[in-house]
Design a protein around this motif. Structure first.
Motif, mmCIF file in Angstrom:
data_model
loop_
_atom_site.group_PDB
_atom_site.id
_atom_site.type_symbol
_atom_site.label_atom_id
_atom_site.label_comp_id
_atom_site.label_asym_id
_atom_site.label_seq_id
_atom_site.Cartn_x
_atom_site.Cartn_y
_atom_site.Cartn_z
ATOM 1 N N LYS A 5 0.808 -1.217 0.000
ATOM 2 C CA LYS A 5 0.000 0.000 0.000
ATOM 3 C C LYS A 5 0.842 1.268 0.000
ATOM 4 C CE LYS A 5 -3.680 -2.414 2.482
ATOM 5 N NZ LYS A 5 -4.439 -2.523 3.748
ATOM 6 N N LEU A 6 1.990 1.213 0.679
ATOM 7 C CA LEU A 6 2.873 2.375 0.735
ATOM 8 C C LEU A 6 4.326 1.897 0.716
ATOM 9 C CD1 LEU A 6 2.501 5.459 3.085
ATOM 10 C CD2 LEU A 6 4.729 4.542 2.512
ATOM 11 N N VAL A 7 5.087 2.361 -0.258
ATOM 12 C CA VAL A 7 6.504 2.024 -0.372
ATOM 13 C C VAL A 7 7.320 3.263 0.003
ATOM 14 C CG1 VAL A 7 8.370 1.312 -1.904
ATOM 15 C CG2 VAL A 7 6.093 0.290 -2.152
ATOM 16 N N LEU A 8 8.163 3.115 1.008
ATOM 17 C CA LEU A 8 9.025 4.207 1.461
ATOM 18 C C LEU A 8 10.406 4.039 0.843
ATOM 19 C CD1 LEU A 8 9.605 6.651 3.331
ATOM 20 C CD2 LEU A 8 10.128 4.995 5.142
ATOM 21 N N VAL A 9 10.948 5.107 0.260
ATOM 22 C CA VAL A 9 12.244 5.059 -0.422
ATOM 23 C C VAL A 9 13.170 6.098 0.188
ATOM 24 C CG1 VAL A 9 13.439 5.209 -2.633
ATOM 25 C CG2 VAL A 9 11.063 4.383 -2.548
ATOM 26 N N TYR A 10 14.412 5.674 0.458
ATOM 27 C CA TYR A 10 15.426 6.616 0.948
ATOM 28 C C TYR A 10 16.573 6.687 -0.051
ATOM 29 C CZ TYR A 10 19.287 8.592 3.596
ATOM 30 O OH TYR A 10 20.350 9.363 3.991
ATOM 31 N N PHE A 11 16.822 7.890 -0.580
ATOM 32 C CA PHE A 11 17.942 8.136 -1.478
ATOM 33 C C PHE A 11 19.127 8.606 -0.647
ATOM 34 C CE2 PHE A 11 14.982 8.027 -4.960
ATOM 35 C CZ PHE A 11 15.743 7.807 -6.086
ATOM 36 N N SER A 12 20.144 7.768 -0.508
ATOM 37 C CA SER A 12 21.331 8.146 0.244
ATOM 38 C C SER A 12 22.190 9.116 -0.565
ATOM 39 C CB SER A 12 22.156 6.902 0.586
ATOM 40 O OG SER A 12 23.449 7.260 1.026
ATOM 41 N N PRO A 13 22.826 10.097 0.090
ATOM 42 C CA PRO A 13 23.731 10.996 -0.640
ATOM 43 C C PRO A 13 25.020 10.315 -1.091
ATOM 44 C CG PRO A 13 23.799 11.462 1.711
ATOM 45 C CD PRO A 13 22.688 10.473 1.500
ATOM 46 N N PHE A 14 25.244 9.060 -0.635
ATOM 47 C CA PHE A 14 26.491 8.361 -0.940
ATOM 48 C C PHE A 14 26.382 7.420 -2.142
ATOM 49 C CE2 PHE A 14 26.650 9.226 3.664
ATOM 50 C CZ PHE A 14 27.754 10.053 3.680
ATOM 51 N N ILE A 15 25.195 7.331 -2.767
ATOM 52 C CA ILE A 15 25.063 6.401 -3.879
ATOM 53 C C ILE A 15 25.690 6.981 -5.140
ATOM 54 C CG2 ILE A 15 22.986 5.339 -2.955
ATOM 55 C CD1 ILE A 15 21.346 6.902 -4.990
ATOM 56 N N SER A 16 26.100 6.093 -6.029
ATOM 57 C CA SER A 16 26.708 6.512 -7.297
ATOM 58 C C SER A 16 25.617 6.952 -8.266
ATOM 59 C CB SER A 16 27.483 5.344 -7.906
ATOM 60 O OG SER A 16 26.589 4.303 -8.280
ATOM 61 N N ASP A 49 0.261 1.450 -9.050
ATOM 62 C CA ASP A 49 -0.894 1.263 -8.169
ATOM 63 C C ASP A 49 -0.495 1.189 -6.701
ATOM 64 O OD1 ASP A 49 -2.547 1.094 -10.458
ATOM 65 O OD2 ASP A 49 -2.041 -1.036 -10.668
ATOM 66 N N THR A 50 0.548 1.885 -6.336
ATOM 67 C CA THR A 50 1.026 1.895 -4.953
ATOM 68 C C THR A 50 1.523 3.303 -4.615
ATOM 69 O OG1 THR A 50 1.734 -0.417 -5.083
ATOM 70 C CG2 THR A 50 2.698 0.908 -3.339
ATOM 71 N N LYS A 51 1.216 3.767 -3.422
ATOM 72 C CA LYS A 51 1.710 5.079 -2.994
ATOM 73 C C LYS A 51 3.208 4.989 -2.727
ATOM 74 C CE LYS A 51 1.039 8.723 0.443
ATOM 75 N NZ LYS A 51 0.239 9.204 1.596
ATOM 76 N N ILE A 52 3.968 5.924 -3.268
ATOM 77 C CA ILE A 52 5.420 5.939 -3.091
ATOM 78 C C ILE A 52 5.817 7.262 -2.430
ATOM 79 C CG2 ILE A 52 7.662 5.826 -4.237
ATOM 80 C CD1 ILE A 52 6.264 4.327 -6.529
ATOM 81 N N VAL A 53 6.588 7.158 -1.374
ATOM 82 C CA VAL A 53 7.094 8.337 -0.663
ATOM 83 C C VAL A 53 8.613 8.265 -0.667
ATOM 84 C CG1 VAL A 53 7.137 9.623 1.497
ATOM 85 C CG2 VAL A 53 5.039 8.428 0.799
ATOM 86 N N VAL A 54 9.262 9.336 -1.134
ATOM 87 C CA VAL A 54 10.713 9.371 -1.275
ATOM 88 C C VAL A 54 11.306 10.443 -0.365
ATOM 89 C CG1 VAL A 54 12.618 9.895 -2.857
ATOM 90 C CG2 VAL A 54 10.692 8.510 -3.643
ATOM 91 N N PHE A 55 12.362 10.058 0.361
ATOM 92 C CA PHE A 55 13.137 11.006 1.159
ATOM 93 C C PHE A 55 14.552 11.087 0.592
ATOM 94 C CE2 PHE A 55 9.713 10.289 4.067
ATOM 95 C CZ PHE A 55 9.636 11.434 4.859
ATOM 96 N N SER A 56 15.079 12.300 0.497
ATOM 97 C CA SER A 56 16.436 12.480 -0.009
ATOM 98 C C SER A 56 16.965 13.816 0.498
ATOM 99 C CB SER A 56 16.451 12.460 -1.534
ATOM 100 O OG SER A 56 15.679 13.536 -2.042
ATOM 101 N N LYS A 57 18.254 14.049 0.284
ATOM 102 C CA LYS A 57 18.858 15.324 0.658
ATOM 103 C C LYS A 57 18.453 16.427 -0.313
ATOM 104 C CE LYS A 57 21.310 14.078 4.251
ATOM 105 N NZ LYS A 57 21.066 14.646 5.592
ATOM 106 N N GLU A 58 18.252 16.047 -1.566
ATOM 107 C CA GLU A 58 17.907 17.017 -2.590
ATOM 108 C C GLU A 58 16.664 16.552 -3.338
ATOM 109 O OE1 GLU A 58 19.422 19.812 -2.750
ATOM 110 O OE2 GLU A 58 21.117 19.334 -1.439
ATOM 111 N N TYR A 59 15.955 17.488 -3.948
ATOM 112 C CA TYR A 59 14.768 17.150 -4.735
ATOM 113 C C TYR A 59 15.186 16.404 -5.997
ATOM 114 C CZ TYR A 59 10.137 17.664 -6.818
ATOM 115 O OH TYR A 59 8.900 17.410 -7.367
ATOM 116 N N ILE A 60 14.454 15.359 -6.339
ATOM 117 C CA ILE A 60 14.805 14.500 -7.477
ATOM 118 C C ILE A 60 13.884 14.833 -8.650
ATOM 119 C CG2 ILE A 60 15.045 12.117 -8.266
ATOM 120 C CD1 ILE A 60 15.238 11.454 -5.164
#
Length: 360
Positions: free
Chosen positions: A202-213, A229-240
């Protein structure tokens, strides 16, 4: 006691773990001075403005499966005068508290070198020291010497070494004395509900690390775009900018991130030890994209081995949807795994042990 606590500034896990220990030390009446850099300096400056926090400069020491890569170290070294900066750090610490009784390091070497200089006992408390004294296997082109060689270089001696771990390991013979304990987790996570409806993503949480290539960044974007068909919430240091408007995006905020972590069906993230430990505690299946370090590669391998989640490297839309369709399988494995291993928050025991070692 007057205690100097040094915290690595790479990632948030070191800061979160030491927050738990520092809070307990404060309750017991100890005086704390902090040495930190990058993210750890920001974290403790914001959360403990009343503390003396000394900014330290840590040289970058590249390592690979054969140990320290001296050629790459020479190539990467910058123009900073690290010895002068070390002297300045020692001056600042000495001005803050004239007599330091104990030094605790969470993968921060400058405080350890200060401990050696004044003859203070050094206790290391992090997750990396297990690679000094416990049996591990290589993961592809990554091997334990990447961590062990850096630990030997930064912390050649310590009165006590403690390593937090969400998995068990077999001790090697005739090696460093390292004590293995379960994860050290903050109160804000311990209070989260552990109910997880895994019948549907129902909800997928995503974390974008600042250390990824860049390649991992683009791969992760493709993974997100393949989820429907799934709610996605993304957290990151910068807007993607590459993500569609249907995806909710936030700059990283701990309180808001935990809110969505509690509500999520699963989490997509790098393979940091602290976050994986938190996800196991609250029983969330995970899809991991480990960065190019042995520790994260090993963490991800353990997660996949025990059926707690999957590794996102080279996964296509079919693999992603298979993962999302089998969340209940991963959730059940996490519950079983958590019940079979030690997931007690050991901070009281750890601080009691420190005080006992110091004769208090």
């Amino acid at each position: 006691m007057n205690i100097l606590v040094g915290i690595s500034g790479f990632g948030h896990g070191h800061s979160l773990r030491q927050k738990v220990i520092i809070d307990e030390l404060i309750k017991r009446g100890h005086t704390i001075v902090i040495s930190a850099y990058k993210s750890s300096y920001t974290f403790f400056s914001e959360n403990y403005p009343e503390f003396k926090i000394v900014y330290v400069h840590v040289p970058f020491i590249p390592c690979d499966k054969n140990g320290i890569n001296w050629d790459l170290t020479e190539e990467k070294i910058d123009e900073k005068d690290y010895f002068r900066l070390f002297v300045n750090t020692c001056q600042e610490i000495h001005k803050a508290v004239e007599n330091i009784d104990l030094v605790i390091s969470d993968y921060e070497p400058i405080c350890a070198w200060y401990a050696y200089s004044i003859g203070a006992p050094l206790f290391t408390i992090e997750q990396q020291s297990k690679f000094l004294s416990f049996e591990t296997e290589d993961v592809g082109n990554f091997g334990y010497q990447e961590e062990a060689s850096r630990l030997r270089f930064f912390f050649p001696a310590a009165q006590f070494r403690l390593a937090a771990s969400f998995f068990e390991l077999k001790k090697k013979e005739n090696t460093y004395d390292v004590k293995l304990v379960g994860p050290i987790i903050c109160d804000d996570v311990l209070k989260l509900k552990r109910e997880c409806d895994c019948s549907k993503a129902k909800l997928v949480l995503v974390y974008f690390s600042p250390f990824i290539s860049l390649n991992d960044y683009l791969s992760l974007v493709n993974i997100i775009l393949s989820i429907h068909d799934t709610k996605i919430v993304v957290f990151s240091k910068e807007y993607i900018n590459l993500l569609p408007n249907s995806v909710e995006q936030y700059r990283f905020n701990r309180a808001l991130f935990l809110k969505y972590m509690e509500l999520s069906s699963c989490v997509i993230s790098t393979a940091g030890h602290q976050l994986i430990s938190e996800l196991i505690l609250i029983e969330k299946p995970m899809l991991l994209y480990p960065i190019s370090t042995f520790e994260q590669q090993y963490n991800a391998m353990i997660v996949k081995k025990h059926g707690l989640g999957e590794i996102a490297n080279n996964m296509d839309s079919e693999n992603i949807n298979n993962f999302l369709s089998n969340l209940e399988f991963y959730h059940n494995n996490i519950v079983l795994y958590k019940n079979q291993t030690n997931y007690i928050n050991r901070v009281n025991d750890i601080v009691w042990f420190l005080e006992e070692r110091m004769g208090l």
